[in-house]
Design a protein around this motif. Structure first.
Motif, short mmCIF file in Angstrom:
data_model
loop_
_atom_site.label_atom_id
_atom_site.label_comp_id
_atom_site.label_asym_id
_atom_site.label_seq_id
_atom_site.Cartn_x
_atom_site.Cartn_y
_atom_site.Cartn_z
N LEU A 13 33.85 27.18 44.05
CA LEU A 13 33.08 28.05 43.15
C LEU A 13 31.72 28.37 43.78
N THR A 57 32.04 27.46 28.24
CA THR A 57 31.46 27.32 29.58
C THR A 57 30.10 26.63 29.44
N THR A 104 30.68 32.22 37.61
CA THR A 104 31.02 31.79 36.25
C THR A 104 31.39 33.01 35.40
N LYS A 128 32.63 35.85 36.29
CA LYS A 128 33.96 36.40 36.65
C LYS A 128 35.08 35.49 36.13
N LEU A 129 34.86 34.18 36.20
CA LEU A 129 35.89 33.24 35.72
C LEU A 129 36.04 33.35 34.21
N ASP A 166 38.07 36.30 33.37
CA ASP A 166 39.51 36.02 33.53
C ASP A 166 40.05 35.29 32.29
N ALA A 210 43.06 32.65 36.34
CA ALA A 210 41.69 32.62 36.88
C ALA A 210 41.74 32.76 38.40
N ARG A 211 40.74 33.44 38.95
CA ARG A 211 40.76 33.74 40.40
C ARG A 211 40.51 32.51 41.27
N LEU A 226 40.81 26.19 38.10
CA LEU A 226 39.91 25.69 37.05
C LEU A 226 40.39 24.38 36.43
#
Ligand code: FAD
Length: 389
Positions: free
Chosen positions: A59, A336, A350, A352-353, A356, A363-364, A367
């Motif tokens: 990350l 989060t 964070t 971007k996640l 998702d 998620a990219r 996680l």
């Protein structure tokens, strides 16, 4: 009706608002104070990969890639600089600690160098004292300006249509038949099917009524800010036992932090030009200690005038890594929080996640380590949030 309501306009919530709006969702971003009012403004704002938990390293690497072009993307300054991170050994006993960090992190694929002499260290950072013995150096680490960055995310989000509501406090999330239906604030009810809780140390106040309780300790960190002086220091400086850290900001001011301290529990609310803001006051003893510890390794800081001081609060989880999870037992809820003293660097990834998770797609990045369910069996604290910067 909003597609998503985000609670908290720190770096996690504001980057999430921006990313979701970029994908065409109708977003409401709420903060009981305003942008960067808590950890995301109190922070040292180091942007580093070195010293990371192995689960967090992917990350951090992804975030550092984004930081390179973030100011252009947001069309707003972040004052990101990639001056590197130096973690120092000040005593013979600290040298093996630094050597071990370099061994571990180079094995994890990070470009981290071991500087074995004061001369090597001072070639990179001449402002450091002559008694520093060794250091790790990660040239791809850096720092940014926290308030400028969060405001950049907020303004970019607003340009994409995000409705921002600051000075408004979320009271509870309404859930019917296991699904999110609305967010209720001190100013009204916002119908929505999706909520992101990015409320830092206050996250559990909102989650507990829903039966979710992220185990957190809340230590305090004393922060000092000097008046501006000529630029002498490019790197973010940490030390082997994490009892202080610091850097020089783009405007010449030093921003210097203590290690973790017990929080006395006080949190004042003060009226400022930007609106009501929380303020935690450090003790005189902790201020004196920071001056002594950091001044010992950066003499120019000890000689500078002190312009401001505050204390910041850390949302520390038992394993010192965050919860980033869209599967917490309530449909439509994404959590989060718990960034444990190193969520500023992660902010851009964070968002971007979270995007998702809100959109229920893969998620990219992995996680699994950040799931809330990891605390179902053990809530005991095994790690300290020891490394800032
Ligand atoms: C002194 C210090 C030094 C640090 N150094 C570093 C560093 O060098 N590098 C690094 O990467 N990280 C660092 N960190 C950690 C980093 O700053 C945080 O992990 C990060 O800023 C967390 O951002 P956040 O958005 O998750 O939370 P926050 O910034 O705390 O945002 C939460 C927001 O939620 C709002 N909120 C809470 N409850 C409600 C409610 N009921 N209704 C509406 N709004 C609500 C709050 O007002 C707040 O603005 C440091 C932190 C501190 C304190």
């Amino acid at each position: 009706m909003a597609d998503v309501v985000i609670i908290g306009a720190g770096i996690s919530g504001s980057s999430s608002a921006y990313e979701l709006a970029k994908e065409g969702l109708e977003v409401v971003l709420i903060d009981r104070f305003g942008p960067a009012a808590m950890a995301s403004g109190w922070t040292l704002a180091g942007v580093r990969q070195s010293g990371r938990h192995s689960a967090e390293l992917p990350l951090a690497k992804a975030a550092v890639d984004i930081w390179q072009t973030l100011a252009d993307e947001l069309d707003s300054p972040t004052h990101y600089t990639r001056g590197g991170n130096l973690r120092l050994a000040r005593t013979e006993a600290e040298v093996p600690v630094i050597e071990e960090i370099v061994r571990e992190q180079t094995a994890a694929g990070l470009d981290l160098q071991l500087l074995k002499t004061n001369q090597e260290i001072r070639e990179i950072a001449p402002a450091l004292a002559e008694h520093v013995l060794a250091a790790s150096f990660c040239p791809s680490d850096g720092s940014a300006d926290p308030t400028s960055t969060v405001l950049g995310f907020v303004r970019a989000a607003e340009r994409l249509g995000v409705q921002t509501r600051f000075g408004e406090r979320v009271q509870f999330i309404e859930v019917v038949d296991g699904k999110v239906t609305a967010v209720v604030t001190d100013k009204g009810r916002i119908p929505t099917g999706k909520v992101v809780v990015a409320a830092g140390i206050f996250g559990n106040e909102i989650l507990r009524p829903l039966g979710i309780d992220v185990p957190l300790q809340v230590p305090m960190v004393t922060v000092l800010r000097s008046a501006p002086i000529d630029a002498v220091l490019n790197q973010v400086i940490g030390v082997a036992n994490a009892d202080c850290a610091g850097r020089q900001e783009f405007n010449g001011r030093f921003r210097v932090t203590s290690g973790l301290q017990d929080w006395h529990g006080g949190l004042l609310e003060k009226q400022t030009d930007a609106g009501l803001r929380p303020r935690v006051l450090p003790t005189g003893h902790s201020i004196a200690e920071v001056v002594e510890l950091f001044g010992d390794i950066v003499p120019a800081f000890a000689a500078a005038q002190i312009e401001d001081y505050w204390a910041g609060l850390i949302d520390l989880t038992p394993d010192a890594i965050p919860v980033i999870d869209g599967d917490v037992g309530i449909e439509g809820l994404v959590v989060t929080m718990g960034f444990s003293g190193h969520g500023f660097c992660l902010g851009p990834i964070t968002g971007k996640l979270v995007s998702d998770l809100v959109q229920e797609r893969q998620a990219r990045l992995p996680l699994e380590p950040f799931k809330y369910s990891r605390f179902h069996n053990s809530r005991s604290f095994t790690e300290g949030a020891t490394l800032h910067g």
